[in-house]
Design an enzyme around this catalytic site. Structure first.
Site, PDB file in Angstrom:
ATOM      1  NE  ARG A 167       0.557  87.049  37.574  1.00 54.77           N
ATOM      2  CZ  ARG A 167      -0.134  86.593  36.835  1.00 54.77           C
ATOM      3  NH1 ARG A 167       0.214  86.607  35.261  1.00 54.77           N
ATOM      4  NH2 ARG A 167      -0.989  85.744  37.140  1.00 54.77           N
ATOM      5  CG  ASP A 217      -1.102  84.612  32.050  1.00 53.04           C
ATOM      6  OD1 ASP A 217      -1.186  84.726  33.146  1.00 53.04           O
ATOM      7  OD2 ASP A 217      -0.576  83.537  31.533  1.00 53.04           O
TER       8      ASP A 217
HETATM    9  C1  FAD Z   1       4.004  84.762  38.441  1.00 56.12           C
HETATM   10  C2  FAD Z   1       4.714  85.356  37.060  1.00 56.12           C
HETATM   11  C3  FAD Z   1       3.674  85.681  36.210  1.00 56.12           C
HETATM   12  C4  FAD Z   1       4.189  86.093  34.728  1.00 56.12           C
HETATM   13  N1  FAD Z   1       3.105  86.315  33.642  1.00 56.12           N
HETATM   14  C5  FAD Z   1       3.558  86.903  32.794  1.00 56.12           C
HETATM   15  C6  FAD Z   1       2.587  87.712  31.605  1.00 56.12           C
HETATM   16  O1  FAD Z   1       1.524  87.303  31.866  1.00 56.12           O
HETATM   17  N2  FAD Z   1       3.460  88.262  30.664  1.00 56.12           N
HETATM   18  C7  FAD Z   1       4.716  88.620  30.748  1.00 56.12           C
HETATM   19  O2  FAD Z   1       5.172  89.164  29.496  1.00 56.12           O
HETATM   20  N3  FAD Z   1       5.505  87.863  31.356  1.00 56.12           N
HETATM   21  C8  FAD Z   1       5.131  87.262  32.398  1.00 56.12           C
HETATM   22  N4  FAD Z   1       5.764  86.737  33.575  1.00 56.12           N
HETATM   23  C9  FAD Z   1       7.441  87.066  33.185  1.00 56.12           C
HETATM   24  C10 FAD Z   1       7.937  88.192  33.554  1.00 56.12           C
HETATM   25  O3  FAD Z   1       7.523  89.169  32.449  1.00 56.12           O
HETATM   26  C11 FAD Z   1       9.513  88.052  33.552  1.00 56.12           C
HETATM   27  O4  FAD Z   1       9.987  87.743  31.952  1.00 56.12           O
HETATM   28  C12 FAD Z   1      10.400  87.158  34.262  1.00 56.12           C
HETATM   29  O5  FAD Z   1       9.558  87.119  35.507  1.00 56.12           O
HETATM   30  C13 FAD Z   1      11.778  87.343  34.584  1.00 56.12           C
HETATM   31  O6  FAD Z   1      11.996  88.520  34.930  1.00 56.12           O
HETATM   32  P1  FAD Z   1      12.371  88.930  36.499  1.00 56.12           P
HETATM   33  O7  FAD Z   1      11.163  89.907  36.962  1.00 56.12           O
HETATM   34  O8  FAD Z   1      12.324  87.741  37.140  1.00 56.12           O
HETATM   35  O9  FAD Z   1      13.498  89.849  36.700  1.00 56.12           O
HETATM   36  P2  FAD Z   1      14.870  89.449  35.932  1.00 56.12           P
HETATM   37  O10 FAD Z   1      15.854  90.899  36.311  1.00 56.12           O
HETATM   38  O11 FAD Z   1      14.815  89.067  34.698  1.00 56.12           O
HETATM   39  O12 FAD Z   1      15.510  88.482  36.705  1.00 56.12           O
HETATM   40  C14 FAD Z   1      15.953  88.626  38.389  1.00 56.12           C
HETATM   41  C15 FAD Z   1      16.730  87.372  38.860  1.00 56.12           C
HETATM   42  O13 FAD Z   1      15.660  86.386  39.014  1.00 56.12           O
HETATM   43  C16 FAD Z   1      16.427  85.293  38.225  1.00 56.12           C
HETATM   44  N5  FAD Z   1      15.550  84.622  37.141  1.00 56.12           N
HETATM   45  C17 FAD Z   1      14.651  85.426  36.386  1.00 56.12           C
HETATM   46  N6  FAD Z   1      14.326  84.675  35.325  1.00 56.12           N
HETATM   47  C18 FAD Z   1      14.866  83.568  35.359  1.00 56.12           C
HETATM   48  C19 FAD Z   1      14.731  82.259  34.597  1.00 56.12           C
HETATM   49  N7  FAD Z   1      14.347  82.355  33.380  1.00 56.12           N
HETATM   50  N8  FAD Z   1      15.532  81.473  34.895  1.00 56.12           N
HETATM   51  C20 FAD Z   1      16.511  81.440  36.115  1.00 56.12           C
HETATM   52  N9  FAD Z   1      16.321  82.423  37.006  1.00 56.12           N
HETATM   53  C21 FAD Z   1      15.661  83.735  36.532  1.00 56.12           C
HETATM   54  C22 FAD Z   1      17.807  85.410  38.028  1.00 56.12           C
HETATM   55  O14 FAD Z   1      18.342  85.144  39.270  1.00 56.12           O
HETATM   56  C23 FAD Z   1      17.621  86.852  37.834  1.00 56.12           C
HETATM   57  O15 FAD Z   1      19.027  87.628  38.060  1.00 56.12           O
HETATM   58  C24 FAD Z   1       5.408  86.325  34.647  1.00 56.12           C
HETATM   59  C25 FAD Z   1       6.472  85.973  35.804  1.00 56.12           C
HETATM   60  C26 FAD Z   1       5.909  85.618  37.007  1.00 56.12           C
HETATM   61  C27 FAD Z   1       6.770  85.591  37.987  1.00 56.12           C
END
Ligand code: FAD
Length: 306
Positions: A179, A129
């Site tokens: 990722r 991560d």
């Molecule tokens: C498999 C995976 C591994 C990850 N690993 C890391 C990591 O190692 N380091 C790191 O900094 N971040 C990590 N993240 C978190 C990432 O950085 C984002 O904070 C998170 O994925 C929300 O952003 P989004 O890309 O989904 O887009 P957004 O624009 O935030 O969301 C898009 C849509 O998805 C839905 N959504 C998003 N988040 C949520 C939520 N929490 N609850 C409900 N609905 C939601 C909503 O409908 C939103 O409109 C990881 C995420 C995933 C999926």
């Protein structure tokens, strides 16, 4: 709201007290099937039946005693054995600070190498991560060192960081597994894009850069770690334009978020993997999930008050 929740995520006073409250434990269930690994593995099996792979992470970060890291490493070895026994298409994702990175880098390296070897025996990847920006350079340098010995290592990179375009170019010669996520921490404007528009634009540009590298023959595994389905579809359109199929990348989402879309994308021919978190130390991770979407706070309040 986002800043407040991210501040709460880092606050140790709250971290020690909030998770003891019954209503907080109840609210967190939306994002994790249970605190024990058994619940996570059982949930992974349900996804597998639907053709969706899994990733497992035991919550906990910034350990303060190195013997805790030894226990975490031993724990993950056990989880990997369980994955093999249950024939689960599941991989493990770790935070370096959970393996002792703040305390003893050499010991952390030994733990990560041990986990990578066990994953390699199963033909799988060990994912690393990405944490707050203070760890970005250290994590990437650690990845380069580990990748030289263990090819089956993946790393998470964050599209909100301005440095990530250069980091991708830096890692391409290593035939990386990346990722790409938007980024979950509070970062200042001099090193990070801070508006949704800029982060999304950079996410798309970085995804296309990775696809172009794949098109040019670089062996690269691309994971789109996002729930932003519109963005995933835009990346898919670029893949098609480059003559690549929609299986040239994998979609990775979190357990409990957009589950309907995870099933829909899988049925539409995308490769999908769901990250299932478990463990008792869920507080900072949960607060980051709330910060991502302030509407989650209302959801949590509804859970609490019935
Ligand atoms: C498999 C995976 C591994 C990850 N690993 C890391 C990591 O190692 N380091 C790191 O900094 N971040 C990590 N993240 C978190 C990432 O950085 C984002 O904070 C998170 O994925 C929300 O952003 P989004 O890309 O989904 O887009 P957004 O624009 O935030 O969301 C898009 C849509 O998805 C839905 N959504 C998003 N988040 C949520 C939520 N929490 N609850 C409900 N609905 C939601 C909503 O409908 C939103 O409109 C990881 C995420 C995933 C999926």
């Amino acid at each position: 709201m986002r800043s407040l929740l991210l501040w709460m995520a880092r606050n140790t006073w709250l971290r020690d007290r909030l998770p003891r409250l019954w209503f907080a434990r109840r609210a967190v269930r939306r994002f994790m099937p249970g605190e024990d690994p058994e619940s996570a593995l059982a949930a992974g099996m349900q996804f597998q039946v639907a053709g969706i792979g899994s990733l497992y992470t035991r919550l906990g970060e910034n350990l303060t005693r190195i013997d805790e890291a030894d226990a975490v490493a031993a724990h993950y070895l056990g989880v990997m054995d369980q994955l093999r026994e249950r024939r689960l298409d599941g991989e493990v994702s770790v935070k370096l600070t959970q393996l002792g990175f703040d305390l003893d880098i050499e010991r952390t390296f030994g733990h990560a190498a041990g986990l990578a070897s066990r994953a390699a025996e199963q033909g799988k990847t060990l994912w690393v991560d990405m944490e707050g920006s203070a760890y970005a350079e250290g994590t990437i340098a650690f990845y380069e060192r580990l990748k030289a010995v263990h090819p089956n290592i993946g790393i998470c990179l964050q599209a909100y960081l301005r440095r990530t375009a250069a980091d991708i170019q830096r890692l391409l010669p290593l035939q990386p597994e990346i990722r790409l996520v938007k980024g979950a921490y509070a970062e200042p404007a001099d090193i990070a894009y801070t508006t949704r528009h800029d982060v999304d634009a950079n996410y798309l540009a970085l995804s296309v850069a990775m696809l172009e590298a794949a098109r040019a023959g670089t062996p690269i595994r691309i994971g789109l770690g996002t729930h932003d389905v519109r963005l995933i579809e835009q990346v898919a359109e670029h893949a098609t334009a480059l003559g690549l199929s929609r299986t040239s990348f994998e979609v990775q989402m979190l357990y409990g978020i957009r589950t309907d879309q995870q099933h829909r994308l899988s049925a539409a021919g995308y490769r999908v993997r769901t990250l299932i978190a478990y463990g008792e130390a869920w507080y900072p991770w949960y607060m980051r999930r709330l910060a991502e979407r302030p509407a989650n706070v209302l959801f949590a309040l509804r859970q609490i008050f019935g």
